[in-house]
Motif scaffolding. Structure first.
Motif, PDB file in Angstrom:
ATOM      1  N   THR A   1      -9.872 -26.423  -0.897  1.00  0.00           N
ATOM      2  CA  THR A   1      -9.843 -25.629   0.331  1.00  0.00           C
ATOM      3  C   THR A   1      -8.548 -25.876   1.111  1.00  0.00           C
ATOM      4  O   THR A   1      -7.902 -24.945   1.593  1.00  0.00           O
ATOM      5  CB  THR A   1     -11.064 -25.991   1.227  1.00  0.00           C
ATOM      6  N   HIS A   2      -8.142 -27.155   1.206  1.00  0.00           N
ATOM      7  CA  HIS A   2      -6.913 -27.468   1.942  1.00  0.00           C
ATOM      8  C   HIS A   2      -5.662 -27.124   1.133  1.00  0.00           C
ATOM      9  O   HIS A   2      -4.649 -26.682   1.700  1.00  0.00           O
ATOM     10  CB  HIS A   2      -6.891 -28.944   2.345  1.00  0.00           C
ATOM     11  N   ALA A   3      -5.743 -27.309  -0.184  1.00  0.00           N
ATOM     12  CA  ALA A   3      -4.574 -27.031  -1.030  1.00  0.00           C
ATOM     13  C   ALA A   3      -4.166 -25.570  -0.894  1.00  0.00           C
ATOM     14  O   ALA A   3      -2.975 -25.232  -0.878  1.00  0.00           O
ATOM     15  CB  ALA A   3      -4.890 -27.354  -2.483  1.00  0.00           C
ATOM     16  N   LYS A   4      -5.155 -24.714  -0.795  1.00  0.00           N
ATOM     17  CA  LYS A   4      -4.901 -23.271  -0.638  1.00  0.00           C
ATOM     18  C   LYS A   4      -3.940 -23.033   0.531  1.00  0.00           C
ATOM     19  O   LYS A   4      -3.062 -22.178   0.484  1.00  0.00           O
ATOM     20  CB  LYS A   4      -6.264 -22.612  -0.376  1.00  0.00           C
ATOM     21  N   LEU A   5      -4.112 -23.844   1.576  1.00  0.00           N
ATOM     22  CA  LEU A   5      -3.330 -23.667   2.808  1.00  0.00           C
ATOM     23  C   LEU A   5      -1.958 -24.346   2.722  1.00  0.00           C
ATOM     24  O   LEU A   5      -0.946 -23.796   3.157  1.00  0.00           O
ATOM     25  CB  LEU A   5      -4.139 -24.296   3.945  1.00  0.00           C
ATOM     26  N   TYR A   6      -1.930 -25.540   2.140  1.00  0.00           N
ATOM     27  CA  TYR A   6      -0.692 -26.340   2.222  1.00  0.00           C
ATOM     28  C   TYR A   6       0.227 -26.189   1.016  1.00  0.00           C
ATOM     29  O   TYR A   6       1.405 -26.562   1.089  1.00  0.00           O
ATOM     30  CB  TYR A   6      -1.042 -27.822   2.443  1.00  0.00           C
ATOM     31  N   LEU A   7      -0.291 -25.666  -0.110  1.00  0.00           N
ATOM     32  CA  LEU A   7       0.596 -25.446  -1.260  1.00  0.00           C
ATOM     33  C   LEU A   7       1.416 -24.188  -1.031  1.00  0.00           C
ATOM     34  O   LEU A   7       0.949 -23.226  -0.412  1.00  0.00           O
ATOM     35  CB  LEU A   7      -0.227 -25.260  -2.543  1.00  0.00           C
ATOM     36  N   LYS A   8       2.620 -24.188  -1.581  1.00  0.00           N
ATOM     37  CA  LYS A   8       3.420 -22.959  -1.580  1.00  0.00           C
ATOM     38  C   LYS A   8       2.742 -21.947  -2.489  1.00  0.00           C
ATOM     39  O   LYS A   8       1.923 -22.329  -3.329  1.00  0.00           O
ATOM     40  CB  LYS A   8       4.809 -23.241  -2.179  1.00  0.00           C
ATOM     41  N   ARG A   9       3.127 -20.702  -2.390  1.00  0.00           N
ATOM     42  CA  ARG A   9       2.678 -19.723  -3.383  1.00  0.00           C
ATOM     43  C   ARG A   9       3.238 -20.198  -4.731  1.00  0.00           C
ATOM     44  O   ARG A   9       4.393 -20.617  -4.791  1.00  0.00           O
ATOM     45  CB  ARG A   9       3.216 -18.340  -2.997  1.00  0.00           C
ATOM     46  N   ASN A  10       2.433 -20.200  -5.764  1.00  0.00           N
ATOM     47  CA  ASN A  10       2.787 -20.716  -7.096  1.00  0.00           C
ATOM     48  C   ASN A  10       2.817 -22.248  -7.168  1.00  0.00           C
ATOM     49  O   ASN A  10       3.198 -22.800  -8.195  1.00  0.00           O
ATOM     50  CB  ASN A  10       4.114 -20.168  -7.623  1.00  0.00           C
ATOM     51  N   GLY A  11       2.473 -22.916  -6.067  1.00  0.00           N
ATOM     52  CA  GLY A  11       2.389 -24.383  -6.104  1.00  0.00           C
ATOM     53  C   GLY A  11       1.222 -24.807  -6.995  1.00  0.00           C
ATOM     54  O   GLY A  11       0.257 -24.062  -7.183  1.00  0.00           O
ATOM     55  N   TRP A  12       1.310 -26.018  -7.532  1.00  0.00           N
ATOM     56  CA  TRP A  12       0.329 -26.484  -8.517  1.00  0.00           C
ATOM     57  C   TRP A  12      -0.629 -27.522  -7.940  1.00  0.00           C
ATOM     58  O   TRP A  12      -0.217 -28.386  -7.167  1.00  0.00           O
ATOM     59  CB  TRP A  12       1.034 -27.122  -9.709  1.00  0.00           C
ATOM     60  N   LEU A  13      -1.875 -27.443  -8.385  1.00  0.00           N
ATOM     61  CA  LEU A  13      -2.889 -28.435  -8.037  1.00  0.00           C
ATOM     62  C   LEU A  13      -3.356 -29.094  -9.341  1.00  0.00           C
ATOM     63  O   LEU A  13      -3.730 -28.397 -10.294  1.00  0.00           O
ATOM     64  CB  LEU A  13      -4.067 -27.728  -7.348  1.00  0.00           C
ATOM     65  N   PHE A  14      -3.300 -30.418  -9.388  1.00  0.00           N
ATOM     66  CA  PHE A  14      -3.705 -31.183 -10.584  1.00  0.00           C
ATOM     67  C   PHE A  14      -4.854 -32.113 -10.233  1.00  0.00           C
ATOM     68  O   PHE A  14      -4.806 -32.791  -9.198  1.00  0.00           O
ATOM     69  CB  PHE A  14      -2.556 -32.076 -11.073  1.00  0.00           C
ATOM     70  N   PHE A  15      -5.842 -32.179 -11.119  1.00  0.00           N
ATOM     71  CA  PHE A  15      -6.962 -33.101 -10.905  1.00  0.00           C
ATOM     72  C   PHE A  15      -7.273 -33.894 -12.168  1.00  0.00           C
ATOM     73  O   PHE A  15      -7.195 -33.344 -13.277  1.00  0.00           O
ATOM     74  CB  PHE A  15      -8.259 -32.326 -10.615  1.00  0.00           C
ATOM     75  N   GLU A  16      -7.698 -35.147 -11.967  1.00  0.00           N
ATOM     76  CA  GLU A  16      -8.452 -35.816 -13.020  1.00  0.00           C
ATOM     77  C   GLU A  16      -9.916 -35.483 -12.727  1.00  0.00           C
ATOM     78  O   GLU A  16     -10.314 -35.471 -11.556  1.00  0.00           O
ATOM     79  CB  GLU A  16      -8.220 -37.333 -12.970  1.00  0.00           C
ATOM     80  N   ILE A  17     -10.703 -35.208 -13.771  1.00  0.00           N
ATOM     81  CA  ILE A  17     -12.089 -34.764 -13.525  1.00  0.00           C
ATOM     82  C   ILE A  17     -13.090 -35.481 -14.434  1.00  0.00           C
ATOM     83  O   ILE A  17     -12.728 -36.048 -15.452  1.00  0.00           O
ATOM     84  CB  ILE A  17     -12.238 -33.230 -13.742  1.00  0.00           C
ATOM     85  N   HIS A  18     -14.358 -35.375 -14.040  1.00  0.00           N
ATOM     86  CA  HIS A  18     -15.473 -35.812 -14.878  1.00  0.00           C
ATOM     87  C   HIS A  18     -15.731 -34.655 -15.844  1.00  0.00           C
ATOM     88  O   HIS A  18     -15.870 -33.512 -15.405  1.00  0.00           O
ATOM     89  CB  HIS A  18     -16.671 -36.036 -13.945  1.00  0.00           C
ATOM     90  N   PRO A  19     -15.837 -34.939 -17.154  1.00  0.00           N
ATOM     91  CA  PRO A  19     -15.978 -33.831 -18.110  1.00  0.00           C
ATOM     92  C   PRO A  19     -17.178 -32.924 -17.826  1.00  0.00           C
ATOM     93  O   PRO A  19     -17.124 -31.733 -18.102  1.00  0.00           O
ATOM     94  CB  PRO A  19     -16.148 -34.521 -19.468  1.00  0.00           C
ATOM     95  N   ASN A  20     -18.239 -33.482 -17.220  1.00  0.00           N
ATOM     96  CA  ASN A  20     -19.446 -32.664 -16.991  1.00  0.00           C
ATOM     97  C   ASN A  20     -19.292 -31.619 -15.889  1.00  0.00           C
ATOM     98  O   ASN A  20     -20.122 -30.728 -15.769  1.00  0.00           O
ATOM     99  CB  ASN A  20     -20.639 -33.557 -16.593  1.00  0.00           C
ATOM    100  N   PHE A  21     -18.256 -31.760 -15.047  1.00  0.00           N
ATOM    101  CA  PHE A  21     -18.187 -30.859 -13.892  1.00  0.00           C
ATOM    102  C   PHE A  21     -17.016 -29.880 -13.961  1.00  0.00           C
ATOM    103  O   PHE A  21     -16.669 -29.249 -12.956  1.00  0.00           O
ATOM    104  CB  PHE A  21     -18.125 -31.669 -12.581  1.00  0.00           C
ATOM    105  N   SER A  22     -16.407 -29.760 -15.143  1.00  0.00           N
ATOM    106  CA  SER A  22     -15.215 -28.913 -15.243  1.00  0.00           C
ATOM    107  C   SER A  22     -15.531 -27.456 -14.875  1.00  0.00           C
ATOM    108  O   SER A  22     -14.768 -26.820 -14.139  1.00  0.00           O
ATOM    109  CB  SER A  22     -14.596 -29.002 -16.638  1.00  0.00           C
ATOM    110  N   ALA A  23     -16.663 -26.927 -15.352  1.00  0.00           N
ATOM    111  CA  ALA A  23     -16.964 -25.505 -15.126  1.00  0.00           C
ATOM    112  C   ALA A  23     -17.113 -25.224 -13.622  1.00  0.00           C
ATOM    113  O   ALA A  23     -16.587 -24.223 -13.114  1.00  0.00           O
ATOM    114  CB  ALA A  23     -18.239 -25.124 -15.866  1.00  0.00           C
ATOM    115  N   GLU A  24     -17.802 -26.134 -12.930  1.00  0.00           N
ATOM    116  CA  GLU A  24     -18.010 -25.913 -11.480  1.00  0.00           C
ATOM    117  C   GLU A  24     -16.683 -25.952 -10.714  1.00  0.00           C
ATOM    118  O   GLU A  24     -16.466 -25.177  -9.781  1.00  0.00           O
ATOM    119  CB  GLU A  24     -18.899 -27.031 -10.922  1.00  0.00           C
ATOM    120  N   ILE A  25     -15.802 -26.860 -11.127  1.00  0.00           N
ATOM    121  CA  ILE A  25     -14.512 -26.972 -10.413  1.00  0.00           C
ATOM    122  C   ILE A  25     -13.647 -25.737 -10.713  1.00  0.00           C
ATOM    123  O   ILE A  25     -13.026 -25.168  -9.810  1.00  0.00           O
ATOM    124  CB  ILE A  25     -13.779 -28.286 -10.770  1.00  0.00           C
ATOM    125  N   VAL A  26     -13.657 -25.298 -11.968  1.00  0.00           N
ATOM    126  CA  VAL A  26     -12.886 -24.096 -12.335  1.00  0.00           C
ATOM    127  C   VAL A  26     -13.380 -22.908 -11.511  1.00  0.00           C
ATOM    128  O   VAL A  26     -12.586 -22.142 -10.960  1.00  0.00           O
ATOM    129  CB  VAL A  26     -13.013 -23.797 -13.858  1.00  0.00           C
TER     130      VAL A  26
END
Ligand SMILES: C[S@@+](CC[C@H](N)C(=O)[O-])C[C@H]1O[C@@H](n2cnc3c(N)ncnc32)[C@H](O)[C@@H]1O
Length: 291
Positions: A237-262
């Motif tokens: 939610t915050h990245a949407k505001l503070y990243l530039k257009r075309n800026g990248w967001l990277f996460f380490e994730i739990h394999p079970n929750f990838s679909a929900e995060i996507v």
């Protein structure tokens, strides 16, 4: 004395007898070499060349006390007080998670993606020891890096790690969920945000290793079962505001929750979303671009 002789070789026989059954011979040799090199401020070469060196009584007691801590399941990185991450040395204390090898893969991908951006502005949220942000500062020339964490002790450790690795980073104590988080940050100004936030639901606690549960900070590990992706939602939610257009967001994730995060990323207008596997073939990382 608890060993018959005080040479490096003689003490190794004692250490091996104590640790056999818990560690492989290869691991015992590495543990022992690391302890001796740390204690005597030796390089690996010094260690190889000085096997007949005689240890003092306090050296012997130091090694014995480290071995006893290890036998009580304390992680070796906390006992040694340091670890290697991305080819760099990092101080380790129980105030932050021990940097993990899978996180190195995340760092490598951020570096690759930022290769064409001049002096990128990057935030490492939930930085802990600072392993992600400090490695990026070391490897991306001209990068402007901000590290944040809720824990004052973790931020102090991240500052020490920045100093140890001779990089300049800005370190901030921030609770991601506080209304004052990100206050003063410039909108649409970041090229990249990266985070390895807490993501283990409490229900998985019973399956975890004793050395993790007993020693690593629970605030770094666990999230409520009711919503295990709460940190990702807040960051997206915050990245949407503070990243530039075309800026990248990277996460380490739990394999079970990838679909929900996507799905959350898509709903917030992120594109070019890519799930990435670790060296064991498990989905452990994710990136997406602010459209
Ligand atoms: C999984 S650890 C990651 C540490 C480090 N980035 C790494 O990869 O080793 C998560 C970190 O999130 C921090 N944290 C927990 N709750 C937080 C919050 N509400 N706001 C900011 N940071 C938080 C913890 O203190 C911890 O350092």
């Amino acid at each position: 004395m608890f060993v018959q002789q005080n040479t490096i070789q003689a003490l190794f026989i004692y250490v091996k007898a104590k640790l056999e059954g818990c560690f492989s011979e290869f691991e015992i040799r590495n543990i022992y070499k690391s302890l001796i090199c740390k204690r005597l401020r030796w390089s690996d070469t010094d260690y190889l060349l000085n096997q007949e060196h005689r240890l003092s009584e306090s050296d012997l007691l130091f090694v014995r006390s480290c071995i006893n801590r290890l036998l009580k399941n304390e992680p070796f990185q906390y006992i040694l007080g340091e670890t290697e991450f991305f080819g760099l040395n990092f101080l380790c204390t129980p105030s932050a998670l021990i940097p993990r090898p899978e996180t190195e893969e995340l760092v490598a991908d951020v570096i690759k993606t930022m290769a064409h951006v001049e002096s990128p502005k990057i935030a490492d949220l939930c930085t802990g020891s600072g392993c992600i942000g400090v490695s990026l500062a070391k490897k991306i020339s001209g990068a402007k890096i901000v590290l944040t964490d809720i824990s004052e002790e973790a931020i102090q450790l991240a500052e020490s790690n920045a100093k140890l690795n001779e990089v300049n980073v800005e370190c901030l104590i921030e609770d991601l969920f506080s209304s004052s988080a990100f206050k003063g940050w410039e909108i649409n100004s970041f090229d990249c945000w990266v985070s390895n936030p807490p993501y283990i639901p409490f229900t998985e606690k019973s399956e975890m290793e004793k050395n993790v549960l007993g020693y690593e900070p629970h605030i770094a590990l666990f999230v409520e079962d009711a919503n295990p992706i709460v940190f990702y939602q807040e960051i997206i939610t915050h990245a949407k505001l503070y990243l530039k257009r075309n800026g990248w967001l990277f996460f380490e994730i739990h394999p079970n929750f990838s679909a929900e995060i996507v799905s959350y990323l898509k709903n917030h207008g992120f594109v070019n979303i890519e799930l990435m596997k670790d060296l064991q073939g498990r989905i452990r990382m994710l990136k997406g671009q602010n459209a």
